[in-house]
Design an enzyme around this catalytic site. Sequence first.
Site, PDB file in Angstrom:
ATOM      1  N   MET A 128      -3.125  -5.224  -4.487  1.00 26.09           N
ATOM      2  CA  MET A 128      -3.376  -4.800  -3.121  1.00 26.09           C
ATOM      3  C   MET A 128      -2.453  -5.516  -2.133  1.00 26.09           C
ATOM      4  O   MET A 128      -1.747  -4.892  -1.357  1.00 26.09           O
ATOM      5  CB  MET A 128      -4.828  -5.050  -2.729  1.00 26.09           C
ATOM      6  CG  MET A 128      -5.153  -4.709  -1.277  1.00 26.09           C
ATOM      7  SD  MET A 128      -6.874  -5.054  -0.815  1.00 26.09           S
ATOM      8  CE  MET A 128      -7.758  -3.859  -1.795  1.00 26.09           C
ATOM      9  N   PRO A 131       3.866  -8.459   0.451  1.00 28.71           N
ATOM     10  CA  PRO A 131       4.540  -9.505   1.220  1.00 28.71           C
ATOM     11  C   PRO A 131       4.327  -9.381   2.719  1.00 28.71           C
ATOM     12  O   PRO A 131       4.233 -10.377   3.429  1.00 28.71           O
ATOM     13  CB  PRO A 131       6.012  -9.318   0.840  1.00 28.71           C
ATOM     14  CG  PRO A 131       5.960  -8.736  -0.534  1.00 28.71           C
ATOM     15  CD  PRO A 131       4.765  -7.837  -0.536  1.00 28.71           C
ATOM     16  N   ALA A 133       1.716  -7.423   4.097  1.00 32.75           N
ATOM     17  CA  ALA A 133       0.359  -6.952   4.383  1.00 32.75           C
ATOM     18  C   ALA A 133      -0.612  -7.793   3.591  1.00 32.75           C
ATOM     19  O   ALA A 133      -0.668  -7.702   2.368  1.00 32.75           O
ATOM     20  CB  ALA A 133       0.197  -5.475   4.016  1.00 32.75           C
ATOM     21  N   GLU A 205     -16.336  -7.700  -4.809  1.00 34.70           N
ATOM     22  CA  GLU A 205     -15.317  -8.739  -4.911  1.00 34.70           C
ATOM     23  C   GLU A 205     -15.663  -9.920  -4.012  1.00 34.70           C
ATOM     24  O   GLU A 205     -15.591 -11.081  -4.432  1.00 34.70           O
ATOM     25  CB  GLU A 205     -13.948  -8.187  -4.515  1.00 34.70           C
ATOM     26  CG  GLU A 205     -12.849  -9.259  -4.486  1.00 34.70           C
ATOM     27  CD  GLU A 205     -11.534  -8.745  -3.922  1.00 34.70           C
ATOM     28  OE1 GLU A 205     -10.533  -9.461  -4.042  1.00 34.70           O
ATOM     29  OE2 GLU A 205     -11.513  -7.638  -3.351  1.00 34.70           O
TER      30      GLU A 205
END
Length: 342
Positions: A128, A131, A133, A205
């Site tokens: 996900m 670099p 975001a 998560e």
Amino acid sequence: MTFRRDLYGPDHEAFRDTVRAFLAKEVAPHHERWERNGVVDREVWYSAGRQGLLGPAVDEEYGGGGSDDFRYSAVLIEEFARAGASGLALSLHNDIVGPYLTRLATEEQKRRWLPGFVSGDIVTAVAMTEPGAGSDPQGIRTTATDRGDHYLLNGSKTFISNGILADLVVVVARTTPEGGSAGQSLLVVERGADGFERGRNLAQERLAIAVGAAAAAEEILDITARYVKEREAFGRPLARLQHVRFEIAEMATEAAVTRTFLDRCVTEHVAGRLDPVHASMAKWWATELQKRVVDRCLQLHGGYGYMSEYRVARAFLDGRIQTIYGGTTEIMKEIIGRSLLG
């Protein structure tokens, strides 16, 4: 620094014994070497599969445990945190990738992937973060273009747990020009796919991260309580100093309050009622607690706390990522604030 909990039953505690035995035999003797090498042995995944630690929620027909009771995952997360077993991301495999495969995959995909998911032959990851975001997935620039019989995926990802070993990666990409999450899709990329090189169920998560953070805080607090009883200053144990007793008392109280809230969140999640807002509350509060407790415990260790052979020093390093990955504390607060204020 523990108190009676009503969350778990005999089956969960029996599973806890299995997890502890696995950690003692398969993880603890090798963990220091894994830290030096920057990667865990692939064999430990096969061992985890043989011990029934992979895919507890996967249907039995694919070799899994057949139970969607998140408390089994919570037990595993707690014991890994207490053992300081970083690097072996079984929870990500079970609790983040697992639900994608069991709920969204086709029958053909389930038969192709789930048996290996349970045995350890297939290690999974989620791609996900980019670099440019981080915690906000709306900033994702990776694109996937429908070419009829396949998607052309373009982009790069970073900070991917299990990334080096992963055989199956769930990739978040933008598939339509619309802004926000409406234009995003999840694509599964298999090891060996052309052009693939290495360098979410977000509520679950974040709850998983919170459970681990609370367990880690409790464990380092127990270690520190033992240390201050043994370590002397000015001719008497540190535990005899009022300031030290107050520090321990404050941390123990904060940990107990946090544990009560988290156990309630786990109960709600097992019942299918945990919403993203409360998961965000759990994540930011528990991880900030872990960071705060470890910092204070390191201080109580004095100079020894900064030596890598002491557990508190390793906990200080390992725990710092907790308030960042899975969504930073600031993002968690933004989610909560928007739910309250619009």
